[in-house]
Enzyme design. Structure first.
Site, PDB file in Angstrom:
ATOM      1  N   ASP A 157      10.588  23.604  28.554  1.00 19.75           N
ATOM      2  CA  ASP A 157       9.554  23.440  29.474  1.00 19.75           C
ATOM      3  C   ASP A 157       9.089  22.066  30.011  1.00 19.75           C
ATOM      4  O   ASP A 157       7.987  21.458  29.789  1.00 19.75           O
ATOM      5  CB  ASP A 157       8.353  24.393  29.223  1.00 19.75           C
ATOM      6  CG  ASP A 157       7.249  24.515  30.240  1.00 19.75           C
ATOM      7  OD1 ASP A 157       7.395  24.042  31.201  1.00 19.75           O
ATOM      8  OD2 ASP A 157       6.595  25.403  29.899  1.00 19.75           O
ATOM      9  N   HIS A 184       6.730  24.089  34.297  1.00 20.52           N
ATOM     10  CA  HIS A 184       5.606  25.027  34.820  1.00 20.52           C
ATOM     11  C   HIS A 184       4.482  24.146  35.527  1.00 20.52           C
ATOM     12  O   HIS A 184       3.841  24.776  36.606  1.00 20.52           O
ATOM     13  CB  HIS A 184       4.964  26.121  33.842  1.00 20.52           C
ATOM     14  CG  HIS A 184       3.890  25.688  33.109  1.00 20.52           C
ATOM     15  ND1 HIS A 184       4.314  25.294  31.568  1.00 20.52           N
ATOM     16  CD2 HIS A 184       2.655  25.339  33.201  1.00 20.52           C
ATOM     17  CE1 HIS A 184       3.104  24.958  31.082  1.00 20.52           C
ATOM     18  NE2 HIS A 184       2.084  24.939  31.778  1.00 20.52           N
ATOM     19  N   SER A 237      -1.204  21.405  29.139  1.00 20.87           N
ATOM     20  CA  SER A 237       0.210  21.582  29.456  1.00 20.87           C
ATOM     21  C   SER A 237       0.748  20.024  29.756  1.00 20.87           C
ATOM     22  O   SER A 237       0.273  19.349  30.779  1.00 20.87           O
ATOM     23  CB  SER A 237       0.371  22.388  30.433  1.00 20.87           C
ATOM     24  OG  SER A 237       0.471  23.758  29.954  1.00 20.87           O
TER      25      SER A 237
HETATM   26  N1  ARG Z   1       1.249  29.780  28.751  1.00 22.69           N
HETATM   27  C1  ARG Z   1       1.424  28.385  29.089  1.00 22.69           C
HETATM   28  C2  ARG Z   1       0.195  27.933  30.097  1.00 22.69           C
HETATM   29  O1  ARG Z   1      -0.838  28.457  30.002  1.00 22.69           O
HETATM   30  C3  ARG Z   1       2.866  28.155  30.136  1.00 22.69           C
HETATM   31  C4  ARG Z   1       2.744  29.166  31.429  1.00 22.69           C
HETATM   32  C5  ARG Z   1       3.906  28.851  32.335  1.00 22.69           C
HETATM   33  N2  ARG Z   1       4.992  29.916  31.852  1.00 22.69           N
HETATM   34  C6  ARG Z   1       4.997  31.342  32.490  1.00 22.69           C
HETATM   35  N3  ARG Z   1       6.104  32.169  32.030  1.00 22.69           N
HETATM   36  N4  ARG Z   1       4.149  31.634  33.118  1.00 22.69           N
HETATM   37  O2  ARG Z   1       0.444  27.272  31.150  1.00 22.69           O
HETATM   38  N1  GLU Z   2       0.322  26.218  29.198  1.00 22.46           N
HETATM   39  C1  GLU Z   2      -0.839  25.729  29.180  1.00 22.46           C
HETATM   40  C2  GLU Z   2      -1.238  24.754  30.573  1.00 22.46           C
HETATM   41  O1  GLU Z   2      -0.964  25.194  31.504  1.00 22.46           O
HETATM   42  C3  GLU Z   2      -1.239  25.046  28.104  1.00 22.46           C
HETATM   43  C4  GLU Z   2      -1.327  25.895  26.972  1.00 22.46           C
HETATM   44  C5  GLU Z   2      -2.581  26.344  26.694  1.00 22.46           C
HETATM   45  O2  GLU Z   2      -3.380  26.756  27.392  1.00 22.46           O
HETATM   46  O3  GLU Z   2      -2.728  25.935  25.433  1.00 22.46           O
HETATM   47  O4  GLU Z   2      -2.015  24.085  30.452  1.00 22.46           O
END
Ligand code: ARG
Ligand code: GLU
Length: 724
Positions: free
Chosen positions: A223, A87, A655
């Protein structure tokens, strides 16, 4: 050991449980030796703080990069190979994708260096050195100064610090505020701007489970994506050139094939973006009851529209995939945050801290004088800002989701530039605006955007108090008998302009006066300007002075907490600077009767598999590998590990951060947090806050067995540290 200390404190000092929480903290690497090394070792770390951060020789920090300023990456070979999340690399992957070469759907693997793809604008930044410059940054600051006087004094000091910092010609420096502006640190950095896409799995692996699984455990997402840093022939930063060569790093991470056992020490090294752990109860309540819900309400509507269009049209799916993911991501996090703040009684906890705070303040003359009114003043100011804050969130969310507004705002920039700096200013701005518009139109569907306008503008118009609605918008609505569809028809169809990029870009070819004339007289331009101006006059103007008060009070309250709660070791809130967080691998109990294990396996991917599904399809090749248990050196006892969780305190920006074992070897790649603990940005609770990582063996398995990219595996250093 940590547990024991914790327990003892609970027994001897009941209040301590309210503020000192095991495994909480995002620590500054240069202070680890002083503040954390002992505890890290007691938790099982086998290396020293100097192995993590050392400015005299290569240390782990030299393998960590800020990836594009929004994620983290790490160097995993001595040919500049960088690992980050799928991502994080997604907008790069998306930008190379088309209906013919759909790398989002099919994945991408460069077979050799020549096939690695250039990414305009993408960069990685190494941290060369960190220094405490609090004294110099605050020199000349007087308590009698107003907030803005104080800030301009500090800005002046920071400019000088940046300029005078000892560094090479190809390095940069910046100074950042910590602890709400009570401390300042200088960062010397090295930025590489030629960063090429090397490989990415198909989304069915890299984003398996997409939005349904996002922010949840148990998780089964691979990921990750890979990039390579290219440097000039001298190994120094250089702009993109086909002649650039793979960067040779000071340090690259070795990779452990041994996985992580329960209670193993883990640490995460990266660039967490923003947390607010030291807010008063009033602020936490406001986020939970006012700000998060306002943003959620609007994104709910926007996402429904985007989702419908994307499911109906493959081209739109490609164009909007990256935008959708990022809008959905924060939306879902805010929802989890509200739930978690409620469930963890965050407001009550803060109130208890405040009670204890005031009790202690009253026992000490100096504190009484300095701090006795800080909380009541914060309370008052948060009350005063509430309605404006909601209006701000409503305005920002509405206006940033509707992209035609961004187009008009870009055109407006031209008018402002002409007014400010004449024809020359206009010309300079025009070329920037041109680039932005080309980028915007590349992924823009006027039909989709029109539906966003209809839904969100209507909601804005009906929800917001009359005083926050621009009279001109009211007039335009009355003109069409309050029928938003009719107004949208005018904006998108009759008043044309934005329907296709050519009309808009051609406009820029006009002579300056004509251009400004057209812009000024265009009815939609006028509408957008009036909405913006009204917002500035009724919301921004009121928020600014209250926010200044809050900033000052927040700074005072921060210092006060550090003075009054001497038994607590404070860590600074995340501010996109390099941090280390550590904690053991561990499952948790999300709710009564349910216990989560700390690991997932490929079996779970197959359990979730729904043939042909938008979110849970599994590529045939992966199913075959699973059927044959063909895991190579990456499987363990006939199973393929996929993800695991631990008590590392992480946030957005982490991330792509490496998860390291006790020896500093790479064992996983951080990419998310578990649903129950997404409130950790505001109130970390070790019993339910977990970060989610993809097991490095799953990454290697996909690279090697699935994609056949063993040329990359050969670059890496794979180890069995536990078998030593
Ligand atoms: N929650 C994770 C972050 O904050 C992964 C985001 C990417 N995945 C998604 N399905 N949008 O970045
Ligand atoms: N998916 C998040 C990011 O893009 C990291 C997960 C979080 O927020 O802890 O940095």
């Amino acid at each position: 050991m940590k547990q024991l200390k914790y327990l003892l404190l609970v027994i001897t000092l009941p209040f301590y449980t309210l503020i000192a929480k095991a495994d909480e903290g995002m620590w500054l690497p240069l202070l680890l030796e002083k503040m954390n090394e002992k505890q890290m070792k007691s938790l099982g770390m086998k290396i020293s703080a100097k192995d993590i951060y050392n400015i005299n020789k290569g240390s782990l920090k030299d393998a960590i990069v800020s990836f594009g300023g929004f994620c983290t990456g790490e160097v995993i070979s001595d040919k500049g190979l960088v690992l980050t999340n799928h991502h994080c690399g997604f907008s790069a992957i998306q930008s190379h994708s088309s209906l013919e070469h759909n790398y989002i759907r099919d994945g991408f693997w460069a077979k050799n260096n020549n096939e690695e793809l250039q990414n305009k604008g993408l960069f990685v930044t190494f941290i060369v050195r960190i220094e405490d410059v609090s004294k110099q940054a605050l020199a000349g600051v007087l308590s009698s100064m107003s907030e803005s006087e104080r800030q301009s004094m500090i800005d002046k000091n920071m400019t000088a610090l940046r300029k005078d910092a000892k560094k090479e010609s190809y390095q940069d420096a910046f100074v950042r505020a910590f602890f709400e502006g009570n401390q300042y640190y200088l960062f010397v950095t090295e930025t590489y701007k030629d960063v090429r896409l090397v490989g990415a799995p198909p989304s069915a692996i890299g984003n398996f489970g997409t939005d349904t699984d996002n922010w949840t455990w148990p998780r089964h997402t691979g990921d990750f994506s890979m990039f390579r840093i290219y440097a000039g022939k001298d190994n120094k930063p250089a702009d993109y050139s086909p002649d650039n060569v793979p960067y040779i790093p000071k340090k690259s991470l070795s990779i452990s094939l041994d996985g992580v056992a329960p209670n193993d020490f883990t640490m995460v090294f990266g660039f967490p973006g923003r947390t607010t752990e030291y807010l008063p109860a009033a602020a936490v309540a406001q986020i939970k009851n006012v700000n998060d819900p306002a943003k959620i309400e609007i994104r709910d509507k926007a996402l429904a529209i985007m989702n419908k269009f994307m499911r109906e049209n493959e081209q739109i799916k490609i164009m909007y995939a990256s935008k959708y993911a990022s809008v959905e991501n924060s939306y879902k996090k805010w929802k989890g945050e509200v739930l978690g703040l409620n469930k963890s009684n965050a407001v009550e906890k803060k109130l208890n801290i405040e009670k204890e705070f005031l009790k202690r303040v009253n026992t000490n003359h100096v504190w009484t004088e300095r701090y006795s009114t800080v909380l009541s003043a914060l309370d008052e100011n948060y009350k005063a800002i509430e309605n404006f804050g909601r209006a701000r969130d409503f305005f920002n969310e509405t206006m940033s989701r509707i992209e035609s507004i961004a187009i008009f705002n870009q055109l407006n920039r031209l008018k402002t530039a002409k007014e400010k700096n004449g024809a020359a200013g206009l010309k300079e701005t025009a070329s920037k605006v041109y680039d932005v518009l080309v980028g915007l139109y590349k992924d823009f569907s006027p039909a989709l955007d029109k539906q966003l306008f209809i839904s969100l503008m209507d909601h804005f118009y009906k929800d917001q108090p009359a005083s926050f609605i621009a009279p001109y918008l009211k007039d335009r609505m009355q003109e069409v008998n309050n029928d938003i569809n009719a107004l949208a028809n005018k904006v998108y169809d009759n008043e044309t302009l934005i329907q296709n990029s050519k009309t808009v870009l051609d406009l820029l070819q006009n002579k300056p006066d004509e251009l400004v004339n057209i812009i000024s007289n265009h009815p939609t331009m006028q509408l957008i300007s009036e909405i913006n101006n009204h917002y500035a006059n009724t919301v921004t103007k009121n928020i600014t002075p209250i926010q200044e008060n809050i900033n000052l009070l927040q700074r005072t309250y921060m210092q006060a907490q550090m003075d009054v709660f001497k038994e607590k070791t404070f860590y600074p809130d995340a501010n996109s600077t390099l941090r280390v967080t550590y904690g053991k691998a561990d499952g948790f109990k999300p709710r009564d009767g349910v216990e989560y294990l700390y690991y997932t396996y490929l079996d779970g991917v197959m359990e979730k598999y729904i043939p042909g599904d938008y979110e849970f399809d599994v590529p045939e090749k992966l199913r075959t590998l699973y059927r044959n248990k063909d895991y190579g050196q990456y499987g363990i006892k006939g199973k393929m590990p996929v993800c695991f969780i631990a008590q590392n305190h992480t946030t957005g920006g982490n991330s792509g951060s490496p998860a390291l074992d006790a020896w500093g070897n790479l064992v996983g790649l951080n990419f998310d947090r578990a649903w129950e603990g997404t409130m950790s940005d505001i109130n970390y609770d070790p019993s339910i806050c977990r970060n989610i990582m993809v097991d490095i063996r799953y990454v290697l398995f996909i690279v090697d067995k699935y994609a056949g990219a063993d040329r990359l595996i050969k670059e890496m250093k794979l180890l069995h540290p536990k078998k030593k």
